[in-house]
Design a protein around this motif. Structure first.
Motif, PDB file in Angstrom:
ATOM      1  N   MET A   1      40.042  39.754  30.453  1.00  0.00           N
ATOM      2  CA  MET A   1      38.656  39.839  30.874  1.00  0.00           C
ATOM      3  C   MET A   1      38.434  41.227  31.459  1.00  0.00           C
ATOM      4  O   MET A   1      39.289  41.759  32.144  1.00  0.00           O
ATOM      5  N   SER A   2      37.274  41.769  31.217  1.00  0.00           N
ATOM      6  CA  SER A   2      36.928  43.060  31.796  1.00  0.00           C
ATOM      7  C   SER A   2      36.416  42.857  33.223  1.00  0.00           C
ATOM      8  O   SER A   2      36.172  41.728  33.657  1.00  0.00           O
ATOM      9  N   VAL A   3      36.238  43.943  33.937  1.00  0.00           N
ATOM     10  CA  VAL A   3      35.685  43.874  35.290  1.00  0.00           C
ATOM     11  C   VAL A   3      34.297  43.247  35.234  1.00  0.00           C
ATOM     12  O   VAL A   3      33.949  42.419  36.079  1.00  0.00           O
ATOM     13  N   GLU A   4      33.525  43.608  34.234  1.00  0.00           N
ATOM     14  CA  GLU A   4      32.183  43.044  34.088  1.00  0.00           C
ATOM     15  C   GLU A   4      32.244  41.535  33.856  1.00  0.00           C
ATOM     16  O   GLU A   4      31.458  40.783  34.441  1.00  0.00           O
ATOM     17  N   ASP A   5      33.176  41.084  33.039  1.00  0.00           N
ATOM     18  CA  ASP A   5      33.344  39.648  32.792  1.00  0.00           C
ATOM     19  C   ASP A   5      33.704  38.902  34.075  1.00  0.00           C
ATOM     20  O   ASP A   5      33.169  37.837  34.359  1.00  0.00           O
ATOM     21  N   THR A  16      32.167  45.175  43.720  1.00  0.00           N
ATOM     22  CA  THR A  16      32.957  44.292  44.577  1.00  0.00           C
ATOM     23  C   THR A  16      34.302  44.002  43.940  1.00  0.00           C
ATOM     24  O   THR A  16      35.335  44.008  44.617  1.00  0.00           O
ATOM     25  N   VAL A  17      34.323  43.755  42.651  1.00  0.00           N
ATOM     26  CA  VAL A  17      35.590  43.500  41.949  1.00  0.00           C
ATOM     27  C   VAL A  17      36.469  44.738  42.036  1.00  0.00           C
ATOM     28  O   VAL A  17      37.656  44.639  42.373  1.00  0.00           O
ATOM     29  N   TYR A  18      35.916  45.915  41.758  1.00  0.00           N
ATOM     30  CA  TYR A  18      36.696  47.147  41.849  1.00  0.00           C
ATOM     31  C   TYR A  18      37.243  47.367  43.256  1.00  0.00           C
ATOM     32  O   TYR A  18      38.376  47.792  43.430  1.00  0.00           O
ATOM     33  N   ASP A  19      36.444  47.082  44.268  1.00  0.00           N
ATOM     34  CA  ASP A  19      36.851  47.332  45.653  1.00  0.00           C
ATOM     35  C   ASP A  19      37.823  46.294  46.194  1.00  0.00           C
ATOM     36  O   ASP A  19      38.631  46.608  47.069  1.00  0.00           O
ATOM     37  N   GLN A  20      37.755  45.069  45.714  1.00  0.00           N
ATOM     38  CA  GLN A  20      38.468  43.972  46.355  1.00  0.00           C
ATOM     39  C   GLN A  20      39.610  43.344  45.566  1.00  0.00           C
ATOM     40  O   GLN A  20      40.349  42.543  46.121  1.00  0.00           O
ATOM     41  N   VAL A  31      44.474  49.127  31.168  1.00  0.00           N
ATOM     42  CA  VAL A  31      44.498  49.413  29.740  1.00  0.00           C
ATOM     43  C   VAL A  31      43.733  50.725  29.594  1.00  0.00           C
ATOM     44  O   VAL A  31      42.509  50.738  29.649  1.00  0.00           O
ATOM     45  N   GLY A  32      44.490  51.799  29.488  1.00  0.00           N
ATOM     46  CA  GLY A  32      43.854  53.110  29.537  1.00  0.00           C
ATOM     47  C   GLY A  32      43.315  53.336  30.936  1.00  0.00           C
ATOM     48  O   GLY A  32      44.038  53.230  31.913  1.00  0.00           O
ATOM     49  N   ARG A  33      42.026  53.584  31.034  1.00  0.00           N
ATOM     50  CA  ARG A  33      41.394  53.785  32.336  1.00  0.00           C
ATOM     51  C   ARG A  33      40.716  52.516  32.852  1.00  0.00           C
ATOM     52  O   ARG A  33      40.116  52.534  33.920  1.00  0.00           O
ATOM     53  N   ASN A  34      40.819  51.434  32.094  1.00  0.00           N
ATOM     54  CA  ASN A  34      40.096  50.211  32.428  1.00  0.00           C
ATOM     55  C   ASN A  34      41.001  49.160  33.049  1.00  0.00           C
ATOM     56  O   ASN A  34      42.179  49.073  32.723  1.00  0.00           O
ATOM     57  N   LEU A  35      40.435  48.355  33.927  1.00  0.00           N
ATOM     58  CA  LEU A  35      41.135  47.208  34.483  1.00  0.00           C
ATOM     59  C   LEU A  35      40.852  45.996  33.613  1.00  0.00           C
ATOM     60  O   LEU A  35      39.723  45.793  33.174  1.00  0.00           O
ATOM     61  N   ARG A  36      41.875  45.203  33.388  1.00  0.00           N
ATOM     62  CA  ARG A  36      41.717  43.961  32.638  1.00  0.00           C
ATOM     63  C   ARG A  36      42.382  42.844  33.419  1.00  0.00           C
ATOM     64  O   ARG A  36      43.406  43.048  34.079  1.00  0.00           O
ATOM     65  N   PHE A  37      41.788  41.669  33.338  1.00  0.00           N
ATOM     66  CA  PHE A  37      42.282  40.494  34.041  1.00  0.00           C
ATOM     67  C   PHE A  37      42.518  39.388  33.030  1.00  0.00           C
ATOM     68  O   PHE A  37      41.763  39.248  32.078  1.00  0.00           O
TER      69      PHE A  37
END
Length: 51
Positions: A1-5, A16-20, A31-37
């Motif tokens: 899942m992406s940060v937006e998802d 909030t997701v990026y900070d917490q 994944v590259g420069r992106n966070l995935r969950f």
């Protein structure tokens, strides 16, 4: 899942997701420069919060 998802799923802003995510103890992967969950990790984290 992406940060937006994850943000949509939890009903919080993307910032909030990026900070917490580390504070929350939510496992994430770069994944590259992106966070995935992984959806199962988000689900289990959410269940632990409900207790």
């Amino acid at each position: 899942m992406s940060v937006e998802d994850v943000a949509d799923y939890l009903g919080v802003p993307k910032s909030t997701v990026y900070d917490q995510w580390k504070t929350w103890g939510l496992p994430a992967y770069r994944v590259g420069r992106n966070l995935r969950f992984r959806e199962r990790n988000v689900e289990s984290w959410l269940e632990r919060q409900a207790l």
